[in-house]
Design an enzyme around this catalytic site. Structure first.
Site, PDB file in Angstrom:
ATOM      1  N   PHE A 166       1.237 -25.100 -12.962  1.00 27.75           N
ATOM      2  CA  PHE A 166       2.555 -25.232 -12.331  1.00 27.75           C
ATOM      3  C   PHE A 166       2.885 -23.911 -11.648  1.00 27.75           C
ATOM      4  O   PHE A 166       2.493 -22.847 -12.142  1.00 27.75           O
ATOM      5  CB  PHE A 166       3.607 -25.551 -13.404  1.00 27.75           C
ATOM      6  N   GLN A 214      19.453 -23.123  -7.759  1.00 28.60           N
ATOM      7  CA  GLN A 214      18.111 -23.257  -7.182  1.00 28.60           C
ATOM      8  C   GLN A 214      18.129 -24.435  -6.212  1.00 28.60           C
ATOM      9  O   GLN A 214      18.635 -25.502  -6.550  1.00 28.60           O
ATOM     10  CB  GLN A 214      17.116 -23.528  -8.303  1.00 28.60           C
ATOM     11  N   HIS A 261      15.931 -26.975  -3.452  1.00 26.98           N
ATOM     12  CA  HIS A 261      14.625 -27.489  -3.061  1.00 26.98           C
ATOM     13  C   HIS A 261      14.678 -27.669  -1.543  1.00 26.98           C
ATOM     14  O   HIS A 261      15.661 -28.196  -1.031  1.00 26.98           O
ATOM     15  CB  HIS A 261      14.371 -28.832  -3.759  1.00 26.98           C
ATOM     16  N   LEU A 286      14.447 -36.208  -3.536  1.00 29.73           N
ATOM     17  CA  LEU A 286      13.423 -35.217  -3.225  1.00 29.73           C
ATOM     18  C   LEU A 286      12.206 -35.778  -2.497  1.00 29.73           C
ATOM     19  O   LEU A 286      11.714 -36.847  -2.842  1.00 29.73           O
ATOM     20  CB  LEU A 286      12.897 -34.603  -4.522  1.00 29.73           C
ATOM     21  N   GLU A 302       6.695 -31.332  -2.384  1.00 30.74           N
ATOM     22  CA  GLU A 302       5.978 -30.319  -1.625  1.00 30.74           C
ATOM     23  C   GLU A 302       4.636 -30.839  -1.102  1.00 30.74           C
ATOM     24  O   GLU A 302       4.129 -30.377  -0.087  1.00 30.74           O
ATOM     25  CB  GLU A 302       5.710 -29.118  -2.551  1.00 30.74           C
ATOM     26  N   ARG A 335       9.279 -21.882  -1.695  1.00 34.48           N
ATOM     27  CA  ARG A 335      10.492 -22.687  -1.537  1.00 34.48           C
ATOM     28  C   ARG A 335      11.648 -21.922  -0.915  1.00 34.48           C
ATOM     29  O   ARG A 335      12.329 -22.414  -0.026  1.00 34.48           O
ATOM     30  CB  ARG A 335      10.974 -23.174  -2.904  1.00 34.48           C
ATOM     31  N   HIS A 378      19.452 -28.129  -6.689  1.00 38.43           N
ATOM     32  CA  HIS A 378      18.566 -28.747  -7.656  1.00 38.43           C
ATOM     33  C   HIS A 378      18.904 -28.345  -9.095  1.00 38.43           C
ATOM     34  O   HIS A 378      18.947 -29.173  -9.982  1.00 38.43           O
ATOM     35  CB  HIS A 378      17.144 -28.321  -7.306  1.00 38.43           C
ATOM     36  N   ARG A 382      15.259 -19.976 -11.963  1.00 36.67           N
ATOM     37  CA  ARG A 382      14.563 -20.598 -13.090  1.00 36.67           C
ATOM     38  C   ARG A 382      13.088 -20.790 -12.785  1.00 36.67           C
ATOM     39  O   ARG A 382      12.711 -21.238 -11.707  1.00 36.67           O
ATOM     40  CB  ARG A 382      15.196 -21.950 -13.390  1.00 36.67           C
TER      41      ARG A 382
END
Ligand code: FAD
Lengths: 587, 86
Positions: free
Chosen positions: A119, A240, A242, A252, A255, A286, A353, A398
């Site tokens: 991740f 945050q 996106h 969403l 990506e 991002r 987000h 985060r």
């Protein structure tokens, strides 16, 4: 209005991952626990989480909690409290194994151990190489988590109040918290839940923005209730975003679409990312992509009649690639943007987000506020966990998969702390005579108000001001104007009218009560953002492009009364290890 | 979000359903929120089926609406087609 009263050891507001993790431990310890939720527990927003839970199990590649801690501190842009971050990263493997014992269906390796995925931002050896740290249950980790915890809570005899909405906190003259006033959505009945401990786990407030990936229930109720009761909100400028949420809907677009060759264009059809990131282009990180999009829109190169979005072009990939390599994207695009991506580009905007800020707590889940002797004094009887809390482990930004981890670690720890505190306080303090005064006044206003604007109108105005003035990239002129405008919207919010005055499932009344909470969060976010003259993590300013550790290595505290800001130091000292020294956050 | 038609004021079933269309997944909030305004036009059997759909977990329901996992029953498929016609 007559109101009934019930007494519990603990009242938990919120049945998402954090509320249910805490409730489970407390019910198992024999406490009488009430859990309130606006919706059926397994429909809490945690259900949307797909990516996974971060924990340094090291099942696939070598890993340890100190590397995880480094990634989290760096990811937070050094605004995270290092004592809380150490606590969380050390506890991570344990809470994941506990969940496994509760029956969580994690993906597994052939040898039977929990499988871990790679991740973004998860690294080995202090940022050197990617590591596989995310524990998931297929693409439905959040669903599996809620389901598992709900089953366990039913077994442990937790008392669920489903479709109950908490309205306001009860505090006595010493400032101690003694429970909440709540309303049953089905009947409109109002009740006082008197308790020795009150735990908020109400989730995020992404709905303050017009572009949000959050479900409609994410209206920041816990923050609104805390703010009205005089508790400050911490670090609210940090959200945050996106980069690619569907314009007008928020859903969403992963990506992966840009990974497969999709790219962004402005109103002139220009592939603008080439100007901002000549090498990575549309695959830049991002925040870089989001800021570039916001700049195009601000400078008049946005698309559509209002010039307020850009386009994600993938028609050149062809129907076949879209259908086979990007499953689900065609359906999302058709349903929410009304375009077939093989024929036309998808309108997108940077979309809110995750909320890093929240109700200030220490790493035991106790709410702390500067109200008598120091900046971090415990508010007796009041606890908060999950996205509504600011521990602060996420600081200014985060790290992926750390939110579900936060729910589990601090849900469990807050429960431990409450069990300990209640052993010392066997008797509930008496309720003050005016315990339900504030919520009853709010309800009475809605019942009697005859003229005014609709909740939808004022809500739209709020979301529009937040999106235009306090979005992913912030400009001084827009922020200054935004502070003024959001204040005006707040006045309008006190004057809304609902036509439907009936009791049974009155959605209009619920939405009016939610707006009271949203506007508190919106004000806190706007004021905190306008004041912070630097760029750090999720807060990016055009006029102060750099992080400023000399002036701004501190947490913001916004007080609703007087619309006042205060600050407190970041806890740079971990529990047992050395502090990570400040470095530029580059990847 | 507040177009309160007269019928809505009277019909407790519809009021309950409107709240049950508040979900954990934004995708469902939007799709069901649009659809529920057309609930009055369904026949009794379809109304029953819609109620049943709302009891499904969010992830399962979204997979059915988006076509990832097709519904098993014929009448469920027919209702999903109506939901998807928006
Ligand atoms: C699309 C998406 C994907 C994500 N993926 C990941 C991921 O892969 N990994 C990760 O770590 N994080 C992820 N996140 C973030 C993470 O899912 C959330 O931060 C987290 O689930 C929040 O959990 P919670 O327990 O704090 O609150 P929620 O799950 O939001 O629950 C809030 C609860 O409070 C209740 N409530 C609220 N107000 C009231 C009130 N007034 N009265 C009564 N009850 C109330 C609600 O009914 C609900 O039960 C994702 C977020 C999104 C939007």
């Amino acid at each position: 209005m007559t109101i009934s009263k019930r007494t519990f050891d603990v009242v938990v507001v919120g049945a998402g991952g954090s509320g249910m993790r805490a409730a489970l431990a407390m019910s198992e310890a024999g406490l009488k626990v009430a859990v309130l939720s606006k919706v059926f527990p397994t429909r809490s927003h945690t259900v949307a989480a797909q990516g996974g839970i971060a924990a340094s199990l090291g099942n696939v590649t070598e890993d340890n909690w100190h590397w995880h801690m480094y990634d989290t501190v760096k990811g937070s842009d050094y605004l995270g409290d290092q004592d809380a971050i150490e606590f969380m990263c050390r506890a991570a493997p344990e809470v994941v194994y506990e969940l496994e014992h509760f029956g969580m269906p994690f993906d597994r390796l052939d040898n039977g151990k929990i499988y871990q995925r790679p991740f973004g931002g998860h690294m080995q050896d202090y940022g050197k190489n990617p590591v596989q740290r995310a524990c998931a249950a297929a693409d439905r980790t959040g669903h599996a988590l809620l389901h598992t915890l709900y089953q366990q809570n039913v077994k442990a005899n937790t008392n669920f109040f489903v479709e109950w909405m908490a309205l306001d906190l009860i505090r006595d003259e010493d400032g101690d918290v003694l429970g909440v006033t709540a309303m049953e959505i089905e009947t409109g009945e109002v009740m006082i839940l008197h308790a020795r401990a009150t735990l908020f786990a109400t989730g995020g407030a992404g709905r303050i923005f017009s572009a949000s990936t959050n479900a409609y229930i994410n209206t920041g109720d816990g923050l609104g209730m805390a703010a009205r009761a005089g508790i400050p909100l911490e670090d609210m400028e940090f959200f945050q975003f996106h980069p690619t949420g569907v314009y007008g809907a928020g859903v969403l677009i992963t990506e992966g679409v840009r990974g497969e060759g999709g790219y962004l264009v402005n109103r002139d059809g220009e592939r603008f990312m080439q100007r901002y990131a000549p090498n990575a282009k549309d695959l830049a990180s991002r925040d870089v992509v989001s800021r570039a999009m916001a700049t195009e829109i601000k400078e008049g190169r946005g698309c559509g009649p209002r010039g307020d979005h850009v386009l994600l072009k993938l028609d050149h990939l062809g129907d076949d690639v879209i259908r086979h390599r990007l499953p689900g994207i065609r359906e999302i695009s058709l349903k929410f943007a009304h375009v077939d991506p093989a024929q036309a580009p998808i309108p997108v905007v940077p979309t809110a987000h995750y909320m890093m800020g929240g109700i200030p707590t220490n790493y035991h889940g106790q709410v702390v506020a500067p109200y008598k002797t120091g900046p971090e004094e415990v508010v007796q009887g009041f606890y908060a966990v999950g996205e509504c809390a600011c521990v602060s482990v996420h600081g200014a930004n985060r790290l992926g998969c750390n939110s579900l981890l936060d729910l589990l670690v601090f849900g469990r720890e807050a429960a431990r702390q409450i069990i300990e505190d209640l052993a010392r306080n066997p008797h509930p303090k008496p309720l003050p005579p005016d315990a339900a005064e504030r919520p009853l006044a709010r309800l009475a206003r809605l019942d009697t108000q005859k003229e005014g604007e609709s909740v939808a109108e004022v809500g739209d105005a709020m979301r529009h001001v937040m999106q235009a003035h306090c979005g992913v990239f912030r400009f001084p002129d827009l922020l200054a104007e935004g502070v003024k405008q959001i204040g005006e919207v707040a006045v309008r919010a006190r004057n809304t009218v609902i036509k439907d005055k009936s009791r049974i499932f009155n959605t209009a009344r619920v939405e009016a009560l939610e707006l009271d909470n949203l506007i508190e969060v919106a004000q806190a976010t706007m004021h905190s953002a306008a004041a912070r003259e630097e760029s750090r993590g999720g807060h990016a300013r055009d006029d102060f492009p750099l992080r400023d550790d000399v002036k701004w290595l501190k947490h913001s505290l916004y007080f609703s009364a007087g619309e006042r800001l205060d600050y407190k130091p970041v806890r740079l000292k971990p529990l047992t290890v050395e502090s990570f020294p400040l470095k530029a956050r580059v990847y | 979000m507040q177009n309160l038609a007269g019928s809505l004021l009277l019909n407790p079933d519809l009021r309950r359903l409107r709240w049950r269309c508040r979900r954990g997944l934004l995708e469902l909030d939007i799709v069901l929120g649009r659809f529920v305004e057309r609930y009055a036009g369904l026949d009794e059997r379809q109304k029953e089926l819609f109620d049943e759909l709302l009891d499904l977990p969010d992830t399962t329901l979204w997979d059915m609406i988006s076509g990832k996992t097709p519904a098993l029953q014929d009448d469920q498929r027919a209702l999903l087609a109506i939901i998807n016609a928006d």
